[in-house]
Design a protein around this motif. Structure first.
Motif, PDB file in Angstrom:
ATOM      1  N   GLU A 268      -7.719  -8.307   1.324  1.00 30.68           N
ATOM      2  CA  GLU A 268      -7.943  -9.393   2.280  1.00 30.68           C
ATOM      3  C   GLU A 268      -6.753 -10.345   2.412  1.00 30.68           C
ATOM      4  OE1 GLU A 268     -10.218 -10.436  -1.594  1.00 30.68           O
ATOM      5  OE2 GLU A 268      -9.858  -8.651  -0.337  1.00 30.68           O
ATOM      6  N   ALA A 269      -5.729 -10.168   1.570  1.00 30.79           N
ATOM      7  CA  ALA A 269      -4.524 -11.007   1.674  1.00 30.79           C
ATOM      8  C   ALA A 269      -3.481 -10.414   2.608  1.00 30.79           C
ATOM      9  CB  ALA A 269      -3.912 -11.217   0.295  1.00 30.79           C
ATOM     10  N   PHE A 270      -3.789  -9.266   3.240  1.00 22.56           N
ATOM     11  CA  PHE A 270      -2.831  -8.583   4.109  1.00 22.56           C
ATOM     12  C   PHE A 270      -3.207  -8.741   5.578  1.00 22.56           C
ATOM     13  CE2 PHE A 270      -2.182  -6.429   0.117  1.00 22.56           C
ATOM     14  CZ  PHE A 270      -0.827  -6.090   0.106  1.00 22.56           C
ATOM     15  N   ALA A 271      -2.192  -8.868   6.410  1.00 25.87           N
ATOM     16  CA  ALA A 271      -2.318  -8.744   7.854  1.00 25.87           C
ATOM     17  C   ALA A 271      -1.770  -7.388   8.260  1.00 25.87           C
ATOM     18  CB  ALA A 271      -1.541  -9.847   8.564  1.00 25.87           C
ATOM     19  N   GLY A 272      -2.489  -6.670   9.106  1.00 25.63           N
ATOM     20  CA  GLY A 272      -1.999  -5.401   9.617  1.00 25.63           C
ATOM     21  C   GLY A 272      -1.242  -5.621  10.914  1.00 25.63           C
ATOM     22  N   LEU A 273      -0.011  -5.085  10.985  1.00 27.74           N
ATOM     23  CA  LEU A 273       0.845  -5.262  12.156  1.00 27.74           C
ATOM     24  C   LEU A 273       1.355  -3.893  12.613  1.00 27.74           C
ATOM     25  CD1 LEU A 273       2.985  -8.225  10.749  1.00 27.74           C
ATOM     26  CD2 LEU A 273       0.876  -8.393  12.087  1.00 27.74           C
ATOM     27  N   HIS A 274       1.470  -3.699  13.908  1.00 28.78           N
ATOM     28  CA  HIS A 274       2.009  -2.456  14.454  1.00 28.78           C
ATOM     29  C   HIS A 274       3.474  -2.653  14.835  1.00 28.78           C
ATOM     30  CE1 HIS A 274      -2.013  -0.333  15.595  1.00 28.78           C
ATOM     31  NE2 HIS A 274      -1.580   0.012  14.403  1.00 28.78           N
ATOM     32  N   TYR A 275       4.354  -1.813  14.275  1.00 32.97           N
ATOM     33  CA  TYR A 275       5.783  -1.868  14.561  1.00 32.97           C
ATOM     34  C   TYR A 275       6.165  -0.626  15.379  1.00 32.97           C
ATOM     35  CZ  TYR A 275       6.628  -5.441  10.906  1.00 32.97           C
ATOM     36  OH  TYR A 275       6.637  -6.578  10.145  1.00 32.97           O
ATOM     37  N   PRO A 276       6.534  -0.779  16.644  1.00 35.37           N
ATOM     38  CA  PRO A 276       7.026   0.373  17.400  1.00 35.37           C
ATOM     39  C   PRO A 276       8.342   0.872  16.808  1.00 35.37           C
ATOM     40  CG  PRO A 276       7.348  -1.652  18.642  1.00 35.37           C
ATOM     41  CD  PRO A 276       6.527  -2.011  17.452  1.00 35.37           C
ATOM     42  N   ASN A 277       8.549   2.171  16.872  1.00 36.18           N
ATOM     43  CA  ASN A 277       9.727   2.797  16.293  1.00 36.18           C
ATOM     44  C   ASN A 277      10.669   3.225  17.419  1.00 36.18           C
ATOM     45  OD1 ASN A 277      11.188   3.587  14.054  1.00 36.18           O
ATOM     46  ND2 ASN A 277      10.055   5.481  13.709  1.00 36.18           N
ATOM     47  N   PRO A 278      11.963   2.915  17.366  1.00 32.96           N
ATOM     48  CA  PRO A 278      12.853   3.275  18.472  1.00 32.96           C
ATOM     49  C   PRO A 278      12.818   4.740  18.888  1.00 32.96           C
ATOM     50  CG  PRO A 278      13.944   1.694  17.052  1.00 32.96           C
ATOM     51  CD  PRO A 278      12.656   2.071  16.370  1.00 32.96           C
ATOM     52  N   PRO A 279      12.718   5.711  17.958  1.00 27.22           N
ATOM     53  CA  PRO A 279      12.652   7.111  18.406  1.00 27.22           C
ATOM     54  C   PRO A 279      11.305   7.479  19.029  1.00 27.22           C
ATOM     55  CG  PRO A 279      13.420   6.945  16.133  1.00 27.22           C
ATOM     56  CD  PRO A 279      12.856   5.626  16.506  1.00 27.22           C
ATOM     57  N   GLY A 280      10.320   6.611  18.903  1.00 30.11           N
ATOM     58  CA  GLY A 280       8.981   6.892  19.392  1.00 30.11           C
ATOM     59  C   GLY A 280       7.955   6.726  18.297  1.00 30.11           C
ATOM     60  N   GLY A 281       6.714   6.504  18.697  1.00 27.86           N
ATOM     61  CA  GLY A 281       5.652   6.314  17.728  1.00 27.86           C
ATOM     62  C   GLY A 281       5.573   4.876  17.244  1.00 27.86           C
ATOM     63  N   VAL A 282       4.591   4.633  16.402  1.00 27.02           N
ATOM     64  CA  VAL A 282       4.321   3.298  15.889  1.00 27.02           C
ATOM     65  C   VAL A 282       4.062   3.385  14.391  1.00 27.02           C
ATOM     66  CG1 VAL A 282       2.758   1.311  15.978  1.00 27.02           C
ATOM     67  CG2 VAL A 282       3.342   2.514  18.087  1.00 27.02           C
ATOM     68  N   LYS A 283       4.684   2.495  13.635  1.00 27.95           N
ATOM     69  CA  LYS A 283       4.432   2.377  12.204  1.00 27.95           C
ATOM     70  C   LYS A 283       3.457   1.220  11.975  1.00 27.95           C
ATOM     71  CE  LYS A 283       6.645   4.585   9.799  1.00 27.95           C
ATOM     72  NZ  LYS A 283       6.554   6.011   9.381  1.00 27.95           N
ATOM     73  N   THR A 284       2.757   1.255  10.853  1.00 31.68           N
ATOM     74  CA  THR A 284       1.858   0.170  10.479  1.00 31.68           C
ATOM     75  C   THR A 284       2.433  -0.572   9.286  1.00 31.68           C
ATOM     76  OG1 THR A 284      -0.104   1.350  11.257  1.00 31.68           O
ATOM     77  CG2 THR A 284      -0.460  -0.440   9.699  1.00 31.68           C
ATOM     78  N   CYS A 285       2.569  -1.879   9.433  1.00 31.41           N
ATOM     79  CA  CYS A 285       3.044  -2.727   8.337  1.00 31.41           C
ATOM     80  C   CYS A 285       1.869  -3.543   7.806  1.00 31.41           C
ATOM     81  CB  CYS A 285       4.150  -3.662   8.809  1.00 31.41           C
ATOM     82  SG  CYS A 285       4.770  -4.762   7.497  1.00 31.41           S
TER      83      CYS A 285
END
Length: 330
Positions: A268-285
């Protein structure tokens, strides 16, 4: 590396090479479970320079109320300016310089605004060996432009004013042509009873086609004027690390020094963020700024010293997994 060179913006508008570049600033309130994270970003997808954008992100972590507020706004590149300073950015109406940041971001549900000044008392800290910053490998670079910075001013979180008085943290800078495939990253800008101790560490794996690299871990530690850099490639491969859910252990040993680290935080101490990746796709931070850290340092011929931070550690996990159970907030 000088502060000006460390914080120089590498983004070239119009380039067809994919690129991301972020300046993020974070700090914790002494003695309380409250922290902020503010990120100024340029993102350009590979082969599509006309789709490049500027982004403003902000997260306020309030562990006392068990509340995380996260916001993100995106702007056309024509609404952004890269100045001659380092850093010197205007994204929308949000500004960043080497001594202050002002701006805001909002969604339909939340708004965060900031007017903060900060100092830069220490030389930049390089997580990678200095020789790797000029080359193509690794494709993602990271450094700390202002370790141990002290912030003062105000935040406004959903209409509530938060006074920031000597919150300790850092100004950070990362860039590259693609995100690291998977990593844990940690930072402590001063431990509870040892504000002079600054820790930066990471554990990462890279993917080459279908093949994953071995796990590599980097550790850079400052204790006052002393710096211990356990970050060569051979050292990174030799350092032991274990990641278990939202807990992370590192055991790094080099000539005359051993550094043992434990960083952890509840889900519960984390925020989920979506990071787009320059080659394509999305990473989750998975991003927390209220993690705990225990650090034990053993120097040759000396007794071990242990430092602790109850909720002042930055802890991020970059992943492609979807079973983490953290809500995606931005």
């Amino acid at each position: 590396m000088t502060p000006a060179d460390a914080n120089r913006c590498r983004f070239v508008p119009g380039s067809r090479a994919g690129h991301y570049e972020s300046y993020f600033l974070r700090a914790n309130e002494a003695g309380r479970a409250r922290a902020f994270w503010i990120r100024y970003t340029f993102f350009s997808p590979a082969g599509q320079p006309r789709e490049a954008v500027g982004e403003i992100w902000a997260v306020f972590f309030d562990g006392e109320r068990r509340r995380i507020v996260a916001v993100k706004n995106q702007f056309a590149l024509g609404d952004c300016t890269i100045g001659t300073g380092a850093p010197d950015l205007l994204i929308g109406q949000s500004q960043l310089s080497a001594s202050c940041l002002m701006g805001s971001a909002a969604t339909s549900a939340h708004r965060i605004a900031w007017a903060l000044g900060y100092d830069a008392p220490q030389a930049p800290l390089l997580l990678l060996p200095a020789s790797l910053y000029a080359g193509r490998f690794p494709q993602s670079k990271v450094l700390v432009g202002a370790p141990g910075a002290l912030f003062a001013g105000e935040l406004e979180v959903d209409g509530e004013t938060v006074a920031v008085q000597q919150w300790r943290g850092s100004q950070n800078h990362n860039w590259g042509s693609r995100h690291t495939d998977t990593y844990c990253w940690g930072q402590v800008a001063g431990f509870d009873a040892a504000p002079e101790v600054f820790l930066e560490c990471s554990t990462a794996r890279l993917k080459f086609g279908p093949v994953w690299s071995p796990q590599m871990s980097l550790v850079v530690l400052r204790i006052g004027a002393q710096e211990f850099s356990l970050n060569s490639i051979t050292q990174a491969l030799r350092t032991r690390a274990r990641i278990d859910g939202f807990g992370w252990d590192i055991d790094a040993r080099s000539l005359g020094v051993r550094v043992q680290i434990r960083i952890e935080a509840p889900r519960e101490a984390f925020a989920g963020l979506h990071y787009p990746n320059p080659p394509g796709g999305v990473k989750t931070c998975l991003n927390s700024k209220l993690a705990s850290c225990t650090l034990t340092v053993t120097l040759r011929g000396q007794a071990p010293r242990t430092f602790s931070s109850r909720h002042g550690a930055a802890f991020e996990i970059l992943t492609d997994r979807t079973d983490h159970g953290v809500a995606i907030l931005a």
